[in-house]
Design a protein around this motif. Structure first.
Motif, mmCIF file in Angstrom:
data_model
loop_
_atom_site.group_PDB
_atom_site.id
_atom_site.type_symbol
_atom_site.label_atom_id
_atom_site.label_comp_id
_atom_site.label_asym_id
_atom_site.label_seq_id
_atom_site.Cartn_x
_atom_site.Cartn_y
_atom_site.Cartn_z
ATOM 1 N N PRO A 195 0.863 -1.270 -0.036
ATOM 2 C CA PRO A 195 0.108 0.005 -0.074
ATOM 3 C C PRO A 195 0.834 1.386 -0.159
ATOM 4 O O PRO A 195 0.466 2.514 -0.375
ATOM 5 C CB PRO A 195 -0.694 -0.211 1.519
ATOM 6 C CG PRO A 195 0.151 -0.967 2.072
ATOM 7 C CD PRO A 195 0.553 -2.132 1.217
ATOM 8 N N ASP A 196 2.205 1.325 0.348
ATOM 9 C CA ASP A 196 3.092 2.388 0.346
ATOM 10 C C ASP A 196 3.907 2.446 -0.729
ATOM 11 O O ASP A 196 4.687 3.448 -0.735
ATOM 12 C CB ASP A 196 3.962 2.420 1.916
ATOM 13 C CG ASP A 196 2.975 2.241 2.699
ATOM 14 O OD1 ASP A 196 2.045 2.912 3.035
ATOM 15 O OD2 ASP A 196 3.560 1.501 3.720
ATOM 16 N N SER A 197 3.548 1.749 -1.734
ATOM 17 C CA SER A 197 4.433 1.633 -2.853
ATOM 18 C C SER A 197 4.276 2.973 -3.759
ATOM 19 O O SER A 197 2.995 3.467 -3.943
ATOM 20 C CB SER A 197 4.130 0.493 -3.794
ATOM 21 O OG SER A 197 4.950 0.662 -5.046
ATOM 22 N N ALA A 198 5.163 3.497 -4.386
ATOM 23 C CA ALA A 198 5.090 4.590 -5.177
ATOM 24 C C ALA A 198 5.231 4.245 -6.491
ATOM 25 O O ALA A 198 5.678 5.300 -7.428
ATOM 26 C CB ALA A 198 6.289 5.937 -4.586
ATOM 27 N N GLY A 199 5.185 3.156 -6.848
ATOM 28 C CA GLY A 199 5.554 2.619 -8.146
ATOM 29 C C GLY A 199 4.384 3.124 -9.265
ATOM 30 O O GLY A 199 3.563 3.871 -8.903
ATOM 31 N N VAL A 200 4.438 2.877 -10.474
ATOM 32 C CA VAL A 200 3.524 3.328 -11.701
ATOM 33 C C VAL A 200 2.902 2.055 -12.306
ATOM 34 O O VAL A 200 3.539 0.826 -12.058
ATOM 35 C CB VAL A 200 4.327 4.010 -12.675
ATOM 36 C CG1 VAL A 200 4.976 5.549 -11.955
ATOM 37 C CG2 VAL A 200 5.559 3.298 -13.182
ATOM 38 N N ALA A 201 1.893 2.347 -13.087
ATOM 39 C CA ALA A 201 1.410 1.249 -13.925
ATOM 40 C C ALA A 201 0.796 2.117 -15.350
ATOM 41 O O ALA A 201 1.146 3.251 -15.268
ATOM 42 C CB ALA A 201 0.248 0.850 -13.059
ATOM 43 N N SER A 202 0.622 1.066 -16.036
ATOM 44 C CA SER A 202 0.118 1.466 -17.456
ATOM 45 C C SER A 202 -1.196 1.062 -17.658
ATOM 46 O O SER A 202 -1.505 -0.082 -17.327
ATOM 47 C CB SER A 202 1.422 1.172 -18.524
ATOM 48 O OG SER A 202 1.341 0.004 -18.480
ATOM 49 N N ILE A 203 -1.867 1.833 -18.675
ATOM 50 C CA ILE A 203 -3.156 1.242 -19.121
ATOM 51 C C ILE A 203 -3.000 0.959 -20.608
ATOM 52 O O ILE A 203 -2.582 1.968 -21.414
ATOM 53 C CB ILE A 203 -4.285 2.366 -19.099
ATOM 54 C CG1 ILE A 203 -4.455 2.648 -17.406
ATOM 55 C CG2 ILE A 203 -5.544 1.894 -19.562
ATOM 56 C CD1 ILE A 203 -5.286 3.920 -17.175
ATOM 57 N N ASP A 204 -3.268 -0.086 -21.116
ATOM 58 C CA ASP A 204 -3.188 -0.416 -22.524
ATOM 59 C C ASP A 204 -3.913 0.709 -23.315
ATOM 60 O O ASP A 204 -4.970 1.044 -23.208
ATOM 61 C CB ASP A 204 -3.847 -1.944 -22.937
ATOM 62 C CG ASP A 204 -2.973 -2.970 -22.423
ATOM 63 O OD1 ASP A 204 -1.638 -2.463 -21.805
ATOM 64 O OD2 ASP A 204 -3.087 -4.167 -22.806
ATOM 65 N N GLY A 205 -3.175 1.057 -24.409
ATOM 66 C CA GLY A 205 -3.783 2.018 -25.216
ATOM 67 C C GLY A 205 -3.595 3.571 -24.923
ATOM 68 O O GLY A 205 -3.772 4.508 -25.691
ATOM 69 N N ILE A 206 -3.081 3.879 -23.808
ATOM 70 C CA ILE A 206 -2.859 4.958 -23.194
ATOM 71 C C ILE A 206 -1.326 5.403 -22.675
ATOM 72 O O ILE A 206 -0.898 4.321 -21.928
ATOM 73 C CB ILE A 206 -3.629 5.570 -21.809
ATOM 74 C CG1 ILE A 206 -5.050 5.293 -22.128
ATOM 75 C CG2 ILE A 206 -3.523 6.749 -21.363
ATOM 76 C CD1 ILE A 206 -5.559 6.572 -23.439
ATOM 77 N N ALA A 207 -0.713 6.343 -23.241
ATOM 78 C CA ALA A 207 0.773 6.612 -23.169
ATOM 79 C C ALA A 207 1.203 6.990 -21.784
ATOM 80 O O ALA A 207 2.149 6.565 -21.094
ATOM 81 C CB ALA A 207 1.347 7.350 -24.237
ATOM 82 N N GLN A 208 0.257 7.867 -21.007
ATOM 83 C CA GLN A 208 0.630 8.544 -19.955
ATOM 84 C C GLN A 208 0.492 7.418 -18.781
ATOM 85 O O GLN A 208 -0.493 6.565 -18.843
ATOM 86 C CB GLN A 208 -0.781 9.539 -19.610
ATOM 87 C CG GLN A 208 -0.384 10.167 -18.153
ATOM 88 C CD GLN A 208 0.691 10.842 -17.873
ATOM 89 O OE1 GLN A 208 1.556 11.327 -18.974
ATOM 90 N NE2 GLN A 208 1.237 11.467 -16.789
ATOM 91 N N PRO A 209 1.607 7.110 -17.905
ATOM 92 C CA PRO A 209 1.577 6.143 -16.647
ATOM 93 C C PRO A 209 0.508 6.741 -15.805
ATOM 94 O O PRO A 209 0.279 8.215 -15.519
ATOM 95 C CB PRO A 209 2.966 5.997 -16.334
ATOM 96 C CG PRO A 209 3.580 7.637 -16.920
ATOM 97 C CD PRO A 209 2.848 7.892 -18.041
#
Length: 464
Positions: free
Chosen positions: A291-305
């Motif tokens: 829950p404290d992770s500051a990571g990122v994820a991506s959405i298929d079809g959208i470049a902005q993380p």
């Protein structure tokens, strides 16, 4: 100056502006006549170094090209004419010309009327055309430009009945919807719809927004409009809570409504779209479980993380598939078919929560998702009624972002705010409108009686 005196000044200046506009239109018509294309370089406008009479007028007045063209349109439409024998003839639009000269209508209104009349002149009966001009000119003196525009459109439909369907076909052929991801990462939707389709889209969005505006005004946004059932003073009643009042702008509410409609379509079992259609969010297992992770994820079809926190919230949404990746980017879990709430469970949750359970929200069940109170991954929460709750997308994200706690006790929902919103962390009753009419159940801020009654929740932690 008194209020009435100020209003008289406004009226006088408006009358003066209309009189000046009439003179400008008269002069603009003459400028256009002396700048006719057949005159070539000898024409007035080109002789002054301008490509057209509209350019000359716009430069002189510091106005837009559209305003200059409107002056020319009205000037030419209301000017007197000469016959082939040199005899003077009246204006082709005498009613508009008389009202304009008398200062009863503006140039913009006159242009709106004359352009429509000229469009349909070859197809409409002359007597009906004249009667329509008289009626519209009289109405223009009393109507705003917006209202006059509507009247002109209906008048055109009556004068040119054969042209209604071709115009519909033209508008339908011009429909478009562009979806552009901007450099900032925002997604911009720009659409043009035919009247019927546009009305459907607007009605669906406005229905959701209107419901929430009424709720904010009549129930939780105004202490004068709501009286606590047990007589508790307004300032102490949990039904009227400043922390729960509507903070979004109207445009933000429309955007949320459109997004909720799309989520509903994707998550609906009875839909015309491909059953495999879904939004895929890709993220690492560590970012999902921590829950404290500051990571990122991506959405298929959208470049902005997107942030890992947002992705963790999306993991409980219908029609959204979390594609969890291990350290070597190998898929660990694709799909959530074994952990989704069943249709029967969602019906039961809708009966209990009445829609979005968050206090004050009026989103109906069909625009909400069933979420695990205790997370499926982090807390190994079961997919059962006591661990489920209906939330709309807006309040689902709000709960994650702010850290609200959720509890269910005796078939009622309770929301505990974080310390920065309420230092005492007083639980708020969920939005079950029927049970708001009953005497509220008192939940101690110290030792929580709801937990002893079998409540399912994690107060002070972020709920899924």
């Amino acid at each position: 100056m008194s209020d009435s005196g100020l209003v008289r000044v406004v009226d006088a200046l408006s009358a003066l502006a209309r009189a000046v506009g009439a003179l400008q239109a008269l002069v603009a018509g003459e400028v256009a006549r002396r700048s006719r294309p057949e005159l070539g370089p000898a024409g007035l406008a080109k002789g002054q170094g301008f490509s057209s009479p509209a350019d000359l007028l716009a430069a002189s007045a510091g106005a837009s090209l559209g305003e200059a063209k409107a002056l020319i349109t009205v000037g030419e439409a209301t000017a007197g004419r000469e016959s082939f024998t040199g005899e003077r003839m009246p204006s082709p639009h005498p009613f508009v010309q008389a009202a304009l000269t008398a200062g009863r209508i503006s140039v913009a209104g006159a242009a709106m009327i004359t352009r429509m009349l000229d469009r349909v002149a070859c197809r409409a009966h002359p007597e009906l055309l004249m009667a329509t001009e008289e009626a519209l000119t009289a109405a223009a003196a009393q109507l705003s430009l917006g209202s006059l525009s509507v009247a002109v459109k209906y008048a055109e439909a009556r004068l040119d009945t054969d042209g209604v369907q071709p115009r519909e076909e033209e508008l339908h052929a011009g429909r478009s919807l562009s979806i552009v991801e901007e450099k900032s990462g925002a997604v911009r939707l720009t659409g043009v719809f035919a009247p019927v389709d546009g009305a459907v889209v607007a009605a669906a969005i406005n229905a959701l927004v209107s419901t929430e505006l009424r709720r904010a005004r009549d129930a939780f946004g105004s202490g004068r409009a709501y009286t606590c059932p047990d007589g508790t003073p307004t300032d102490a009643c949990v039904c009227v809570d400043p922390a729960l009042t509507e903070q979004r702008t109207l445009t933000q509410m429309r955007a949320d409504a459109l997004a909720d409609i799309a989520r509903h379509v994707i998550g609906c079992e009875q839909t015309t779209i491909d059953a495999t259609t879904a939004v895929v969010v890709r993220m690492d297992l560590e970012d999902l479980t921590d829950p404290d992770s500051a990571g990122v994820a991506s959405i298929d079809g959208i470049a902005q993380p997107i942030s890992a926190e947002t992705a963790r919230g999306l993991a409980a949404s219908a029609g959204i598939i979390p594609l969890v990746l291990g350290g070597d980017s190998a898929p660990l879990d694709l799909g959530r078919s074994q952990r989704l709430f069943t249709r029967a469970q969602k019906i039961a949750l809708a009966e209990r929560d009445g829609g979005c359970a968050f206090p004050g929200c009026a989103r109906p069940p069909q625009f909400c998702d069933a979420h695990h109170i205790r997370w499926w991954d982090r807390h190994h929460g079961p997919t059962d009624i006591t661990n489920g709750i209906l939330l709309c997308s807006h309040h689902h994200h709000l709960i994650h972002r702010e850290g609200w706690g959720i509890q269910v006790a005796e078939n009622r929902t309770w929301f505990t705010p974080p310390v920065h919103i309420d230092p005492g962390q007083r639980p708020r009753p969920g939005n079950n409108l029927r049970r708001l009419l009953m005497r509220p159940v008192v939940v101690s801020a110290g030792e929580n009686d709801a937990s002893a009654a079998g409540a399912v929740g994690i107060a002070g932690e972020r709920a899924a």
